[in-house]
Design a protein around this motif. Structure first.
Motif, mmCIF file in Angstrom:
data_model
loop_
_atom_site.group_PDB
_atom_site.id
_atom_site.type_symbol
_atom_site.label_atom_id
_atom_site.label_comp_id
_atom_site.label_asym_id
_atom_site.label_seq_id
_atom_site.Cartn_x
_atom_site.Cartn_y
_atom_site.Cartn_z
ATOM 1 N N PRO A 146 69.299 12.309 11.407
ATOM 2 C CA PRO A 146 70.347 11.358 11.088
ATOM 3 C C PRO A 146 71.510 11.966 10.318
ATOM 4 O O PRO A 146 72.597 11.469 10.366
ATOM 5 N N ARG B 224 62.301 11.582 11.645
ATOM 6 C CA ARG B 224 63.216 10.554 12.131
ATOM 7 C C ARG B 224 63.454 10.721 13.622
ATOM 8 O O ARG B 224 63.582 11.835 14.111
ATOM 9 N N VAL C 183 66.029 9.181 16.579
ATOM 10 C CA VAL C 183 67.213 8.382 16.878
ATOM 11 C C VAL C 183 66.918 7.528 18.105
ATOM 12 O O VAL C 183 66.613 8.049 19.173
ATOM 13 N N GLN D 69 72.685 5.387 19.334
ATOM 14 C CA GLN D 69 73.820 5.716 18.486
ATOM 15 C C GLN D 69 75.106 5.688 19.283
ATOM 16 O O GLN D 69 75.108 5.876 20.489
ATOM 17 N N VAL E 257 67.593 4.145 13.882
ATOM 18 C CA VAL E 257 66.656 5.242 13.685
ATOM 19 C C VAL E 257 65.281 4.679 13.344
ATOM 20 O O VAL E 257 65.169 3.721 12.568
ATOM 21 N N TYR F 27 61.772 5.936 11.579
ATOM 22 C CA TYR F 27 61.297 7.057 10.779
ATOM 23 C C TYR F 27 59.856 6.816 10.344
ATOM 24 O O TYR F 27 59.414 5.680 10.206
#
Length: 148
Positions: free
Chosen positions: A30, A79, A81, A84, A91, A93
């Motif tokens: 991130p 993490r 993704v 985006q 995200v 995690y």
């Protein structure tokens, strides 16, 4: 027959190259997200949009990704993704021994963001919607400041 196997092999090599090239985008940290790069570094105050609980202020300098795992602070989390673009990111995690979460951040301006997060922290569920505003430069020593 040998010619058909050569074409198949070239296709498999091309597919492997494509998957290898795409993998870094799917697991990008991130801190490298486009939306986080657009945020101004400094002290960010967090306000629970539902008014249910106090949230800490966070100094973001090098690791802007801390905003993606507010509930788990500076825990060493992996993490992934999920999605985006230039103005938002989602995200998921996982923090071994501490829990996991899913956070969506939408940047309104370089000094204002909306954050929605939910997950499990130390065995208990959490969910919150927050407004994050840049309040100024980080105090000496940086890091998190207690919620008020």
């Amino acid at each position: 027959m040998a010619r058909g196997n050569g074409s198949r092999r070239r296709a498999m090599i091309a597919l492997a190259a494509l998957l290898t090239a795409a993998a870094p985008a799917a697991t990008q940290a991130p801190g490298g997200l486009a939306v986080l790069a657009r945020m101004e570094p400094g002290l960010w105050t967090l306000k629970d949009r539902d008014g249910a609980r106090p949230l800490p202020s966070i100094c973001i300098a090098q690791d802007r990704g801390m905003l993606m795992q507010i509930q788990h602070g500076s825990a060493a989390c992996t993490r992934l993704v999920i999605a985006q673009d230039a103005k938002s990111a989602t995200v998921h995690y996982t923090c071994p021994g501490a829990g996991f979460g899913r956070t969506s951040l939408r940047l309104e301006t370089p000094r204002l963001a909306r954050i929605d997060s939910q997950g499990i922290h130390d065995g208990a569920p959490f969910a919150f919607r927050a407004e994050a505003r840049r309040a100024g430069p980080c105090p000496r020593g940086g890091g998190r400041r207690p919620a008020r």
